[in-house]
Scaffold this active site. Sequence first.
Site, mmCIF file in Angstrom:
data_model
loop_
_atom_site.group_PDB
_atom_site.id
_atom_site.type_symbol
_atom_site.label_atom_id
_atom_site.label_comp_id
_atom_site.label_asym_id
_atom_site.label_seq_id
_atom_site.Cartn_x
_atom_site.Cartn_y
_atom_site.Cartn_z
ATOM 1 N N HIS A 17 0.836 -1.208 0.000
ATOM 2 C CA HIS A 17 0.000 0.000 0.000
ATOM 3 C C HIS A 17 0.871 1.259 0.000
ATOM 4 O O HIS A 17 0.556 2.250 0.659
ATOM 5 C CB HIS A 17 -0.989 -0.025 1.171
ATOM 6 N N ASP A 19 2.557 1.752 -3.335
ATOM 7 C CA ASP A 19 2.790 2.015 -4.772
ATOM 8 C C ASP A 19 1.903 3.128 -5.317
ATOM 9 O O ASP A 19 2.360 3.970 -6.092
ATOM 10 C CB ASP A 19 2.699 0.725 -5.614
ATOM 11 N N GLY A 100 -5.985 -16.610 -7.500
ATOM 12 C CA GLY A 100 -6.645 -16.151 -6.285
ATOM 13 C C GLY A 100 -5.801 -16.325 -5.027
ATOM 14 O O GLY A 100 -6.302 -16.214 -3.913
ATOM 15 N N GLY A 102 -3.097 -14.426 -4.389
ATOM 16 C CA GLY A 102 -2.369 -13.199 -4.082
ATOM 17 C C GLY A 102 -0.998 -13.160 -4.731
ATOM 18 O O GLY A 102 -0.125 -12.406 -4.311
ATOM 19 N N SER A 104 -0.598 -12.440 -7.979
ATOM 20 C CA SER A 104 -0.750 -11.601 -9.177
ATOM 21 C C SER A 104 -0.885 -12.403 -10.460
ATOM 22 O O SER A 104 -0.250 -12.097 -11.477
ATOM 23 C CB SER A 104 0.407 -10.607 -9.298
ATOM 24 N N SER A 105 -1.747 -13.416 -10.422
ATOM 25 C CA SER A 105 -1.998 -14.162 -11.659
ATOM 26 C C SER A 105 -2.638 -13.253 -12.713
ATOM 27 O O SER A 105 -2.413 -13.443 -13.908
ATOM 28 C CB SER A 105 -2.880 -15.376 -11.382
ATOM 29 N N ASP A 146 2.376 -4.757 -9.236
ATOM 30 C CA ASP A 146 2.270 -6.123 -9.767
ATOM 31 C C ASP A 146 2.783 -6.183 -11.207
ATOM 32 O O ASP A 146 3.564 -7.066 -11.572
ATOM 33 C CB ASP A 146 0.818 -6.605 -9.712
ATOM 34 N N TYR A 195 -9.799 -1.687 -0.754
ATOM 35 C CA TYR A 195 -8.614 -1.156 -1.441
ATOM 36 C C TYR A 195 -8.879 0.273 -1.926
ATOM 37 O O TYR A 195 -8.074 1.183 -1.708
ATOM 38 C CB TYR A 195 -8.268 -2.075 -2.619
HETATM 39 C C1 GLA Z 1 -2.513 -5.067 -4.822
HETATM 40 C C2 GLA Z 1 -2.366 -3.995 -5.941
HETATM 41 C C3 GLA Z 1 -0.971 -3.391 -5.935
HETATM 42 C C4 GLA Z 1 -0.570 -2.919 -4.516
HETATM 43 C C5 GLA Z 1 -0.853 -4.008 -3.477
HETATM 44 C C6 GLA Z 1 -0.621 -3.516 -2.068
HETATM 45 O O1 GLA Z 1 -1.685 -6.155 -5.115
HETATM 46 O O2 GLA Z 1 -2.625 -4.563 -7.202
HETATM 47 O O3 GLA Z 1 -0.895 -2.329 -6.851
HETATM 48 O O4 GLA Z 1 -1.194 -1.715 -4.192
HETATM 49 O O5 GLA Z 1 -2.177 -4.497 -3.562
HETATM 50 O O6 GLA Z 1 0.716 -3.224 -1.863
#
Ligand code: GLA
Length: 332
Positions: A17, A19, A100, A102, A104-105, A146, A195
Amino acid sequence: MTVTAVAPGRVNLMGDHTDYTGGLALPMAIDLVTTVTGEIGGDRVELRSLDEPAPATMPLDITEPALVEPAWARYVAGVVAELAPTVGFTGTVSTTIPVGAGLSSSAALELAVALALGATADPSALSTLCQRAEQRASGVPCGIMDQLTSASGVPGHALLLDCHSLAVTPVPLPENVDVVVIHSGQPRRLAQSGYADRRRECEAAEAIVGPLRLLQDSTEVHGIADPVLRRRACHVVTENCRVRSFAAALSSGDMATAGRLMGESHASLTTDFSVSTPTVDALVRRLTTTPGIHGARMTGGGFGGCVVALTEPGVLSDGWTVRAGPGAHRLS
Ligand code: GLA
């Protein structure tokens, strides 16, 4: 002509949190990847997934990616809408990234599709295109971490990201350390609305004290009267500091310091940023009191999902032990 493009998932070691305020993060691209292979030609994009019953099929002038069915096809549609290719593509998608979890698929899918459709491989341009694709597909105002990580991976290295300049500095990972990702078992509830709320709160804090990325320590947010906004800002400012210290600790193999910083980051994400959950907190507590584990913290957006731990080799048998791998690329 047959084209194959490969893009990795990512795990974030430090700096969550941060970026979307142009701050710092220290993720790594992992050795779990999504591959798109097929033929260029025609006037549609048609992709079959080895893991999904229904294909992604759409015209080249798609305008509303978020409305596309099935849901996985929205990420393909987001890329098509942003890239606006003039020629179509027919092929298949396969992945070794657990969906799913976490990892970043979705970013990996976007980058692999974009490269297969002929997007530039320049990491800044590719990742900003795919970030816009993700935002249009999911409706979540995600940051750049990501996609920039998937575009920039370096084997054996984590990546120090400056999310303002998009500069990427590889940071060597110590050789005798395992990176393990463990799912808490809790689905990521409220991930979308929570978010967006956090992002808005950071923007509200910045309207009072200016860009958080320019603040050096938490005393500079004391002027924010609203206690919630002050805590959000405090997390971002202290997390940016932790990323710098963590990068230095990793480079020098100081795992005691790296582990301590992971604990501090998790505490800040829990108390100041309110994106952890009791289930995730309990998992982090269990891991940090297990012998041979240097440190553990939630990773990614939060509201459930995954924890990352740095451990002595072979200590954990649950979860995914991941290695830092190369960034997205076309094979042919
Ligand atoms: C998700 C978002 C990213 C980032 C993270 C938290 O993965 O896609 O851009 O903000 O949460 O660090």
